[in-house]
Write a protein that holds these residues in place. Sequence first.
Motif, PDB file in Angstrom:
ATOM      1  N   GLU A 237       0.818  -1.214   0.000  1.00 46.15           N
ATOM      2  CA  GLU A 237       0.000   0.000   0.000  1.00 46.15           C
ATOM      3  C   GLU A 237       0.858   1.274   0.000  1.00 46.15           C
ATOM      4  N   GLN A 241       0.820   4.135  -2.927  1.00 46.39           N
ATOM      5  CA  GLN A 241       0.541   5.555  -2.685  1.00 46.39           C
ATOM      6  C   GLN A 241       1.694   6.434  -3.172  1.00 46.39           C
ATOM      7  N   GLU A 244       1.481   6.807  -6.809  1.00 46.50           N
ATOM      8  CA  GLU A 244       0.414   7.759  -7.183  1.00 46.50           C
ATOM      9  C   GLU A 244       0.907   9.196  -7.016  1.00 46.50           C
ATOM     10  N   GLN A 245       1.620   9.444  -5.914  1.00 46.19           N
ATOM     11  CA  GLN A 245       2.136  10.803  -5.661  1.00 46.19           C
ATOM     12  C   GLN A 245       3.159  11.193  -6.735  1.00 46.19           C
TER      13      GLN A 245
END
Length: 426
Positions: A237, A241, A244-245
């Motif tokens: 996870e 993330q 994605e950033q």
Amino acid sequence: MIQTVRGTRDILPSDMPLWHRVEAVAREAFRRYGFREIRTPIFEKTELFARGVGEATDIVHKEMYTFTDRARQGSEGESLTLRPENTASVVRAYIQHKMFADKSPGELTKLYYIGPMFRRERPQAGRYRQFYQIGVEVMGSSDDAAIEAEVMEMLDWFLKELKITNTTLLINSVGEPASRAVYLETLREAIRPNLDKLCGDCHHRFETNALRVFDCKVESCQTVVATLPTITDSLDEASRQHFEQFKAHLDARGIAYTVNPRMVRGLDYYTRTAFEIVGHDGLGAQNTLVGGGRYDGLSETIGGPPTKGFGFAFGLDRMVMALSEAEAESLRAADAPSIFIVFLGEAARAHSFVVAQQLRAAGVAVAMEFEDRKMKKAMAAADKSRATYALIVGDNEVATGKYGLKNLKTGEQESLTLDEIILRLN
Ligand code: HAM
């Protein structure tokens, strides 16, 4: 006649302006973005690369130039290796010189390097056994994805400045070591029924680090690789993330990219973000210009404190090949003297030495040959030198202090004093 060793080559003077241009634009990018240069040794202890880059990688397993140094009294000769890459060396230097000390949280160490690397690969166009890399490493305690995006922005500027525009940025996340361990099990399960279709090297990879089958270039292996589950499917996870950033930061900077879940890079130290920039013009099969990524565990692997890191290297040889014909042409044309001195007679020859000395002291690039020749032959030599002007010195010029300055492009000729000529050229 003794020639260069296979896979190595001379970079000849006619190509040097292209190399200098790429280096100069890189140094300018590094200046703007706050990177400082570091030079590490060309050879290091073999263990640095074995541990840092990874025993199971092609680089360490098959491509290193390793030799045993001469024994010293009382000890055996140690195993040394010509550096196949520079990230492990730079991280070693970071640890060895305690560059992490006295740093406030979030403060980064931003380093760059330029120099030769050595890999015993099969030579072909764009692939050499001695090649050159320019690279950067950002180290510190922060793993903010904005650090990565800023480096990508710098590369974007660099490529645009060199007018290398036809490229694709490929990105992927290879996750954390823990999620990778889980993924490797899944991967091995998927490979096992296909083992008989894989090459000998892939059998070795399957045993040592199954992720490395993605590096295989053999066509029949590629067919199997295309069916394998990707690391991106089993990302933890936090890494998801982070990815994605990273993408959001790229979007905010207007940097286009393509996600390639099968791009895992050929070195073991990567965690999370990995990327490559592929060029499409003038490169042939060896079209990966830039490779890089995050390596948060590398420092600890080689005995240092926990450190986050991100960086890239590009192949200087390949970057030069990616320059357009027009760009290469104009760089070569600019690499010529401003003035070629043409003298007629003994007295003029002696006077020309003084004129040349004064012009050079004033910063002018002056070419001159020492043989006394007829006008026609001397002018032909001036043309051949590709100088902008021919400076004509005869008995008359010596007496008056005014010289004939002939523009070799237009044919126009003027009579000027040395001071006037210097003014004209500066
Ligand atoms: P790499 O992908 O192994 O990464 O190499 C980077 C670049 O060096 C390649 O994309 C290619 O342009 C050039 N290169 C590699 N091998 C050759 C060769 N045999 N002949 C010509 N050019 C070549 C690294 O080396 C990592 N240390 C990059 C890095 C820095 N990752 C994080 N920080």
